[in-house]
Enzyme design. Structure first.
Site, PDB file in Angstrom:
ATOM      1  N   GLN A 123     -11.651-111.067 -37.676  1.00  0.00           N
ATOM      2  CA  GLN A 123     -12.811-110.245 -38.028  1.00  0.00           C
ATOM      3  C   GLN A 123     -13.019-110.167 -39.531  1.00  0.00           C
ATOM      4  O   GLN A 123     -13.851-109.403 -40.012  1.00  0.00           O
ATOM      5  CB  GLN A 123     -12.642-108.844 -37.447  1.00  0.00           C
ATOM      6  CG  GLN A 123     -12.639-108.821 -35.931  1.00  0.00           C
ATOM      7  CD  GLN A 123     -12.338-107.457 -35.352  1.00  0.00           C
ATOM      8  OE1 GLN A 123     -12.065-106.493 -36.074  1.00  0.00           O
ATOM      9  NE2 GLN A 123     -12.375-107.346 -34.032  1.00  0.00           N
ATOM     10  N   HIS A 187     -10.168-105.262 -37.676  1.00  0.00           N
ATOM     11  CA  HIS A 187     -10.515-103.888 -38.089  1.00  0.00           C
ATOM     12  C   HIS A 187     -10.446-103.678 -39.600  1.00  0.00           C
ATOM     13  O   HIS A 187      -9.665-102.875 -40.111  1.00  0.00           O
ATOM     14  CB  HIS A 187      -9.606-102.879 -37.382  1.00  0.00           C
ATOM     15  CG  HIS A 187      -9.832-102.763 -35.913  1.00  0.00           C
ATOM     16  ND1 HIS A 187      -9.369-101.716 -35.167  1.00  0.00           N
ATOM     17  CD2 HIS A 187     -10.481-103.584 -35.044  1.00  0.00           C
ATOM     18  CE1 HIS A 187      -9.711-101.886 -33.900  1.00  0.00           C
ATOM     19  NE2 HIS A 187     -10.396-103.024 -33.809  1.00  0.00           N
ATOM     20  N   GLU A 283     -18.680 -94.333 -31.887  1.00  0.00           N
ATOM     21  CA  GLU A 283     -19.114 -93.052 -32.440  1.00  0.00           C
ATOM     22  C   GLU A 283     -20.156 -93.194 -33.538  1.00  0.00           C
ATOM     23  O   GLU A 283     -20.157 -94.160 -34.306  1.00  0.00           O
ATOM     24  CB  GLU A 283     -17.914 -92.300 -33.026  1.00  0.00           C
ATOM     25  CG  GLU A 283     -16.867 -91.896 -32.023  1.00  0.00           C
ATOM     26  CD  GLU A 283     -15.732 -91.103 -32.654  1.00  0.00           C
ATOM     27  OE1 GLU A 283     -14.806 -90.724 -31.915  1.00  0.00           O
ATOM     28  OE2 GLU A 283     -15.760 -90.857 -33.882  1.00  0.00           O
ATOM     29  N   TYR A 293     -11.754 -87.202 -38.716  1.00  0.00           N
ATOM     30  CA  TYR A 293     -12.552 -87.603 -37.554  1.00  0.00           C
ATOM     31  C   TYR A 293     -11.705 -88.023 -36.349  1.00  0.00           C
ATOM     32  O   TYR A 293     -12.231 -88.511 -35.368  1.00  0.00           O
ATOM     33  CB  TYR A 293     -13.561 -88.674 -37.978  1.00  0.00           C
ATOM     34  CG  TYR A 293     -14.637 -88.037 -38.823  1.00  0.00           C
ATOM     35  CD1 TYR A 293     -15.791 -87.509 -38.262  1.00  0.00           C
ATOM     36  CD2 TYR A 293     -14.432 -87.851 -40.192  1.00  0.00           C
ATOM     37  CE1 TYR A 293     -16.735 -86.862 -39.033  1.00  0.00           C
ATOM     38  CE2 TYR A 293     -15.371 -87.192 -40.970  1.00  0.00           C
ATOM     39  CZ  TYR A 293     -16.525 -86.692 -40.382  1.00  0.00           C
ATOM     40  OH  TYR A 293     -17.442 -86.029 -41.146  1.00  0.00           O
ATOM     41  N   TYR A 304      -7.697-100.848 -24.061  1.00  0.00           N
ATOM     42  CA  TYR A 304      -8.273-101.968 -23.326  1.00  0.00           C
ATOM     43  C   TYR A 304      -7.534-102.199 -22.011  1.00  0.00           C
ATOM     44  O   TYR A 304      -8.099-102.745 -21.059  1.00  0.00           O
ATOM     45  CB  TYR A 304      -8.253-103.229 -24.190  1.00  0.00           C
ATOM     46  CG  TYR A 304      -9.136-103.113 -25.415  1.00  0.00           C
ATOM     47  CD1 TYR A 304     -10.509-102.927 -25.288  1.00  0.00           C
ATOM     48  CD2 TYR A 304      -8.599-103.187 -26.690  1.00  0.00           C
ATOM     49  CE1 TYR A 304     -11.317-102.812 -26.405  1.00  0.00           C
ATOM     50  CE2 TYR A 304      -9.399-103.081 -27.821  1.00  0.00           C
ATOM     51  CZ  TYR A 304     -10.754-102.889 -27.668  1.00  0.00           C
ATOM     52  OH  TYR A 304     -11.556-102.766 -28.774  1.00  0.00           O
TER      53      TYR A 304
END
Length: 410
Positions: A123, A187, A283, A293, A304
């Site tokens: 990613q 991430h 979110e 948060y 998963y």
């Protein structure tokens, strides 16, 4: 591809008959349309209950104004971030490590060189970008990228000057690195913007692996955070003070998973954030300085594998609730608030690129609560990575498959 949606006379009459209210503030947020059934009708991954009405599966909206989503070019290569230049052209980052400039007619420049080496695995790559508020005079650009280091990979921030001939970035320098590094290539977070004080706000991911996941709650690590820094990469003045030995001074908020969307609310000047949940639990958050948060302590998603995340709780004192969440996920990425007047009912609405959802989310918001949701360009089959508003008032969106769309009144 043309998209034209209408609220039928029958539906309007039905709503009036049942006493449903459609009163909206005509100045702050023009009538965004009358919500009907939720746009999400697939089963949820969990049986979790929202903390308040309207936190998920809000009623669906339909845009009354005729609009179209037009492909300007399909020749980009894995674009990740897009911003409008002062002259109306668009500056785009590409995952492998190059930038391009695209005209509204679809002409794509040669790759812009001079960018520090990125690690495009997984990613990672060249991620979000923003322009200096004084770009017209100083030509400075700021961007986020995944950088390989001796300890693995990390989310890093760099800046440099776009050359006069627009062929290279001059004097590129890395100004911030989110520590610690880790071998994971997942991430990274990766969005960046300037706040109203002229400081940079950057989102970082918690790098996905179980080893680093708890660091989203650690005030001594920059993973799973929103950080607020100066143009030189130092902690900005006025940042909140987090309790705990060794708390990093650049921290603005903590407890995030993989935040890939940042946008400044044009009405309140508050920063809003979109982040990926696991299996369920994507979110939308309204950022507050010093707030937690919750990830991975509280979440509306599951692993998963189908197992609970941690204790499987959704609320805890001292941790913020999302303004809105999705289950199943849409994978929210780049986002922007609409400030144009081409499509009146879109004014001050939040538009978000959805990756796995393969559409653009439109959220109507009043008093910091979502009051309606619409899905745009669903039939295109594209993973929408980022969206921005151009100088012409139209929306421009890029997709992982290499397209750049113009979305505007027909």
């Amino acid at each position: 591809m043309l998209h034209r949606n209408y609220i039928t006379i029958f539906l309007s009459a039905l709503l009036i008959a049942c006493g449903c209210s459609n009163d909206k503030d005509p100045v702050v947020n023009p009538d965004p349309g009358t919500p009907t059934n939720p746009v999400e009708n697939n089963p949820a991954n969990t049986t979790y209950s929202p903390a308040f009405a309207g936190q998920t599966r809000i009623g669906g909206l339909q845009t009354n104004t005729g609009y179209e989503g037009k492909v300007i070019t399909s020749s980009l290569t894995s674009p990740w971030g897009v911003k409008s230049l002062p002259d109306g052209r668009l500056l785009v980052t590409q995952k492998a490590g190059t930038m391009r400039i695209v005209t509204v007619a679809g002409e794509v420049s040669s790759p812009i060189t001079g960018i520090p080496t990125v690690n495009p695995d997984g990613q990672g790559g060249l991620l979000g970008l923003c322009l200096d508020p004084e770009f017209s005079s100083n030509r400075m650009i700021y961007w986020v990228f995944s950088e390989a280091s001796s300890g693995g990979n990390q989310t890093s921030v760099a800046k440099g000057k776009l050359s006069a001939d627009e062929k290279t970035i001059e004097g590129a320098i890395v100004i911030y690195r989110a520590n610690p590094a880790n071998p994971s290539n997942l991430h990274y977070g990766g969005r960046i913007l300037f706040d109203q004080t002229g400081n940079l706000v950057v989102s970082t991911g918690e790098r996905s692996v179980l080893q680093t996941r708890p660091l989203a709650q650690s005030v001594t690590a920059a993973l799973g955070k929103v950080v607020r820094i100066t143009k030189n990469g130092q902690a900005a003045s006025g940042n909140p003070t987090f309790t705990g030995a060794g708390a990093l001074p650049e921290l603005y908020s903590i407890g995030h998973r993989n935040p890939q969307g940042l946008a400044l609310n044009p009405v309140t000047n508050e920063i809003w954030l979109a982040e990926h949940g696991p299996r369920g639990g994507d979110e939308i958050n309204r950022l507050k300085a010093g707030a937690n948060y919750g990830w991975p302590v509280i979440t509306y998603g599951i692993e998963y594998s189908g197992e609970k995340v941690g204790a499987g709780i959704q609320k805890q004192d001292g941790m913020e609730q999302p303004v809105y969440y999705w289950d199943p996920v849409v994978s929210p990425s780049g986002m922007t608030f609409y400030t144009g007047n081409r499509v009146p009912e879109w004014q001050n609405n939040l538009f978000i690129g959805a990756l796995s959802g393969m559409h653009i989310v439109r959220l109507a918001i009043e008093n910091n609560k979502v009051i309606g949701e619409e899905r745009l360009l669903e039939g295109e089959g594209q993973r929408f990575r980022d969206i921005t508003q151009g100088n012409d008032g139209a929306l421009y969106a890029i997709t992982d498959q290499g397209r750049l769309y113009k979305i505007d009144k027909k």
